[in-house]
Design a protein around this motif. Structure first.
Motif, mmCIF file in Angstrom:
data_model
loop_
_atom_site.group_PDB
_atom_site.id
_atom_site.type_symbol
_atom_site.label_atom_id
_atom_site.label_comp_id
_atom_site.label_asym_id
_atom_site.label_seq_id
_atom_site.Cartn_x
_atom_site.Cartn_y
_atom_site.Cartn_z
ATOM 1 N N ALA A 64 0.839 -1.211 0.000
ATOM 2 C CA ALA A 64 0.000 0.000 0.000
ATOM 3 C C ALA A 64 0.873 1.261 0.000
ATOM 4 N N TRP A 65 0.435 2.252 -0.776
ATOM 5 C CA TRP A 65 1.158 3.526 -0.840
ATOM 6 C C TRP A 65 1.221 4.171 0.544
ATOM 7 N N SER A 66 0.149 3.972 1.323
ATOM 8 C CA SER A 66 0.103 4.605 2.654
ATOM 9 C C SER A 66 1.237 4.076 3.547
ATOM 10 N N VAL A 68 4.262 3.133 2.489
ATOM 11 C CA VAL A 68 5.473 3.842 2.054
ATOM 12 C C VAL A 68 5.471 5.263 2.617
ATOM 13 N N ARG A 69 4.319 5.899 2.562
ATOM 14 C CA ARG A 69 4.222 7.282 3.051
ATOM 15 C C ARG A 69 4.586 7.356 4.542
ATOM 16 N N THR A 70 4.078 6.378 5.319
ATOM 17 C CA THR A 70 4.378 6.400 6.757
ATOM 18 C C THR A 70 5.887 6.299 6.992
ATOM 19 N N ASP A 185 19.363 8.591 6.208
ATOM 20 C CA ASP A 185 18.870 9.291 5.019
ATOM 21 C C ASP A 185 17.572 8.611 4.546
ATOM 22 N N PHE A 186 16.933 9.155 3.522
ATOM 23 C CA PHE A 186 15.666 8.579 3.057
ATOM 24 C C PHE A 186 15.888 7.170 2.488
ATOM 25 N N LEU A 187 17.010 6.972 1.799
ATOM 26 C CA LEU A 187 17.267 5.642 1.241
ATOM 27 C C LEU A 187 17.261 4.583 2.340
ATOM 28 N N VAL A 208 11.050 8.852 -6.541
ATOM 29 C CA VAL A 208 9.877 9.671 -6.187
ATOM 30 C C VAL A 208 10.285 10.741 -5.162
ATOM 31 N N VAL A 209 11.109 10.344 -4.186
ATOM 32 C CA VAL A 209 11.546 11.326 -3.180
ATOM 33 C C VAL A 209 12.456 12.372 -3.834
ATOM 34 N N LEU A 210 13.331 11.904 -4.730
ATOM 35 C CA LEU A 210 14.204 12.855 -5.435
ATOM 36 C C LEU A 210 13.363 13.862 -6.222
ATOM 37 N N GLY A 215 11.614 20.240 -6.884
ATOM 38 C CA GLY A 215 10.555 20.985 -7.573
ATOM 39 C C GLY A 215 9.989 22.047 -6.651
ATOM 40 N N LEU A 216 8.975 21.646 -5.892
ATOM 41 C CA LEU A 216 8.275 22.635 -5.060
ATOM 42 C C LEU A 216 9.126 23.297 -3.973
ATOM 43 N N PRO A 217 10.069 22.571 -3.327
ATOM 44 C CA PRO A 217 10.864 23.284 -2.310
ATOM 45 C C PRO A 217 11.592 24.493 -2.906
ATOM 46 N N PHE A 339 1.052 22.171 1.640
ATOM 47 C CA PHE A 339 1.774 20.909 1.459
ATOM 48 C C PHE A 339 0.863 19.824 0.893
ATOM 49 N N GLY A 340 -0.250 20.200 0.318
ATOM 50 C CA GLY A 340 -1.105 19.232 -0.348
ATOM 51 C C GLY A 340 -2.257 18.755 0.523
ATOM 52 N N PHE A 341 -2.995 17.797 -0.043
ATOM 53 C CA PHE A 341 -4.239 17.312 0.571
ATOM 54 C C PHE A 341 -3.921 16.007 1.302
ATOM 55 N N SER A 343 -4.231 12.817 2.238
ATOM 56 C CA SER A 343 -3.781 11.456 1.940
ATOM 57 C C SER A 343 -2.626 11.418 0.939
ATOM 58 N N ARG A 344 -2.400 12.506 0.210
ATOM 59 C CA ARG A 344 -1.235 12.563 -0.686
ATOM 60 C C ARG A 344 -0.364 13.766 -0.345
ATOM 61 N N ALA A 345 -0.539 14.294 0.861
ATOM 62 C CA ALA A 345 0.226 15.500 1.211
ATOM 63 C C ALA A 345 1.708 15.177 1.273
ATOM 64 N N CYS A 346 2.487 16.231 1.290
ATOM 65 C CA CYS A 346 3.947 16.116 1.238
ATOM 66 C C CYS A 346 4.491 15.215 2.343
ATOM 67 N N ILE A 347 5.298 14.231 1.950
ATOM 68 C CA ILE A 347 5.928 13.364 2.973
ATOM 69 C C ILE A 347 7.144 14.077 3.581
ATOM 70 N N GLY A 348 7.638 15.110 2.901
ATOM 71 C CA GLY A 348 8.854 15.784 3.372
ATOM 72 C C GLY A 348 8.561 17.099 4.061
ATOM 73 N N VAL A 351 10.954 18.315 6.951
ATOM 74 C CA VAL A 351 12.225 18.832 6.436
ATOM 75 C C VAL A 351 11.965 20.111 5.642
ATOM 76 N N GLY A 352 10.917 20.084 4.810
ATOM 77 C CA GLY A 352 10.624 21.222 3.932
ATOM 78 C C GLY A 352 10.366 22.487 4.731
ATOM 79 N N HIS A 353 9.531 22.388 5.759
ATOM 80 C CA HIS A 353 9.218 23.588 6.537
ATOM 81 C C HIS A 353 10.467 24.088 7.257
ATOM 82 N N GLN A 355 13.485 23.719 6.367
ATOM 83 C CA GLN A 355 14.412 24.315 5.400
ATOM 84 C C GLN A 355 13.984 25.731 5.006
ATOM 85 N N LEU A 356 12.678 25.952 4.931
ATOM 86 C CA LEU A 356 12.200 27.300 4.588
ATOM 87 C C LEU A 356 12.579 28.299 5.693
ATOM 88 N N VAL A 357 12.474 27.855 6.949
ATOM 89 C CA VAL A 357 12.863 28.737 8.067
ATOM 90 C C VAL A 357 14.362 29.058 7.950
#
Ligand code: HEM
Length: 402
Positions: A64-66, A68-70, A185-187, A208-210, A215-217, A339-341, A343-348, A351-353, A355-357
């Motif tokens: 299940a994709w969920s 992987v997301r977890t 690391d993510f790997l 997918v993580v790469l 892109g968006l970050p 960061f999206g909706f 069930s498919r919202a950003c997994i990162g 880290v992303g937030h 990094q923005l700070v």
């Protein structure tokens, strides 16, 4: 893409669920958007690879994709701990320092500062050749997403880059599994799945993580730099907050001590969310609260619409970070989705937030930016927000913190 004013008018007249051409349903209500996206994602599994199509895999146990997301969300949480953020900050700082002193495209500079600095969080300890290969994949994504350069020649070059990056990722996976070398690391977080889904599909997940970090970050970072140029009083407030902290203190992200920085980031990603509209294919027939989307049809959901709808925000088009003050905060009914909706919202996003700070801190406490006024910088709003004609010189500040 239809204009936001036209969309707002259609929703006002017809309600939040709209029929678009070609079996596409537009869903412009935050609660319904989350429900439909969840119904579509619930049965999503890691896709088959060539090995599956050729019938060469022994066991076929869908994952299940969920799940992987977890795994990835948990790893993102670990990677946003201070010791990792310190490394991220140093990489961004070194990247900018190397490019200081000459006129640059500031959107491009922001994009690369953010994107390239993330690579060691994907695969730590890469040698120069494999780092180059992954940067090559980021170049391909920059050409496609930001420059939208789809010329035949560019496609061929970028295809070659992607193949090279894929080979580098596969090599790293094999090496890690063989040597038992452990990295944070993510790997590393994906390796335990190798036995179940095969190394080829772990390589796919790494890609997918790469893609997510390339892109968006970077697009969001460019918007932050632009917002600092447009609203210099906020830049000064951020400088005062971040310069008052040591680097170690900053990397612990004491958000209570960074209230203006936090409000500024929130407002920037509200006004200019990285992605305006998502048109997602329906993986199966969906029926939720009277909304029907046929398999192989699609539905469209939009953070830009939700962030600019007067139903959820006062003066939605005005850049006003103080709207996030506790005393003024409106109930926006889940409309804020940078960061999206869910069930498919950003997994990162952790880290992303973070990094923005850190990026805001870097651009204020460590560097000055002189933006060129001719031609005048402006924000292009086509599918995503990216500052254009945004050129200038970055210079290190004399009193860069240790
Ligand atoms: C400021 C930074 C970031 C922003 C604004 C952002 C935004 C988003 C958004 C809006 C989505 C949803 C896209 C969709 O629904 O199709 C998304 C998904 C995703 N993001 Fe991020 N992201 C950021 C940082 C990152 C980072 C640092 C990583 C990786 C470490 C990452 C990895 C991903 C991945 C893998 C997905 C796909 C999730 C899935 O398909 O289930 N993102 N991101």
């Amino acid at each position: 893409m239809i204009s936001i004013d036209h969309l707002l008018e259609r929703v006002r007249q017809e309600g939040p669920v709209l029929d678009f051409q070609g079996d596409v349903v537009g869903i412009f209500d935050p609660v319904l958007a989350v429900k439909v996206d969840k119904a579509n994602t619930d049965r999503l599994t890691v896709p088959d690879s060539l090995i599956d199509f050729l019938g060469l895999r022994k066991s076929r146990d869908p994952l299940a994709w969920s799940v992987v997301r977890t795994v990835l969300i948990e790893q993102s949480g670990r990677l946003s701990q201070p010791e990792h953020l310190r490394g991220l900050y140093s990489r961004m700082q070194a990247f900018l320092a190397q490019r200081a002193g000459s006129v640059r495209n500031l959107s491009e500079l922001s994009w690369w500062t953010i994107s390239q600095s993330l690579l060691p969080m994907l695969i730590d300890g890469l040698d120069e050749a494999d780092t180059d290969a992954l940067i090559g994949e980021q170049k391909a994504r920059y050409n496609g997403i930001v420059l939208q350069n789809f010329s035949p020649w560019q496609r061929i070059v970028d295809f070659g880059r992607s193949r090279r990056a894929a080979r580098a990722v596969s090599r790293q996976i094999r090496q890690r599994l063989r040597d038992g070398d452990r990295r944070e690391d993510f790997l590393q977080s994906l390796l335990p799945l190798a036995e179940r889904i095969g190394t080829d599909r772990v390589a796919y997940l790494v890609s997918v993580v790469l893609a997510g970090m390339s892109g968006l970050p970077g697009i969001t970072a460019a918007s932050l730099a632009y917002a600092m140029y447009r609203f210099p009083e906020w830049r000064e407030r951020i400088r005062a907050e971040t310069a008052a902290l040591s680097l170690d203190a900053l990397c612990a992200l004491p958000m209570r001590e960074l209230p203006c920085t936090a409000r500024f980031i929130k407002e920037t990603i509200r006004v200019w969310p990285g992605l305006f509209a998502l048109r997602r294919p329906a993986f199966h027939d969906i029926e939720v609260d009277g909304i029907r989307v046929k398999k192989d049809g699609a539905y469209e959901i939009s953070s830009y619409y939700q962030h600019h709808c007067p139903h959820y925000w006062d003066a939605p088009d005005v850049f006003d970070p103080d709207r996030w003050l506790a005393s003024r905060r409106q109930s926006n009914k889940g409309a804020f989705v940078p960061f999206g909706f869910s069930s498919r919202a950003c997994i990162g996003s952790s880290v992303g937030h973070a990094q923005l700070v850190l990026f805001c801190a870097l651009l204020t406490r460590d560097f000055d930016i002189q933006v060129q006024e001719q031609p005048k910088p402006w924000m292009q709003l086509e599918g995503f927000a990216i500052p254009v004609d945004f050129t200038g010189i970055v210079t290190p500040r004399g009193a860069a913190a240790a």
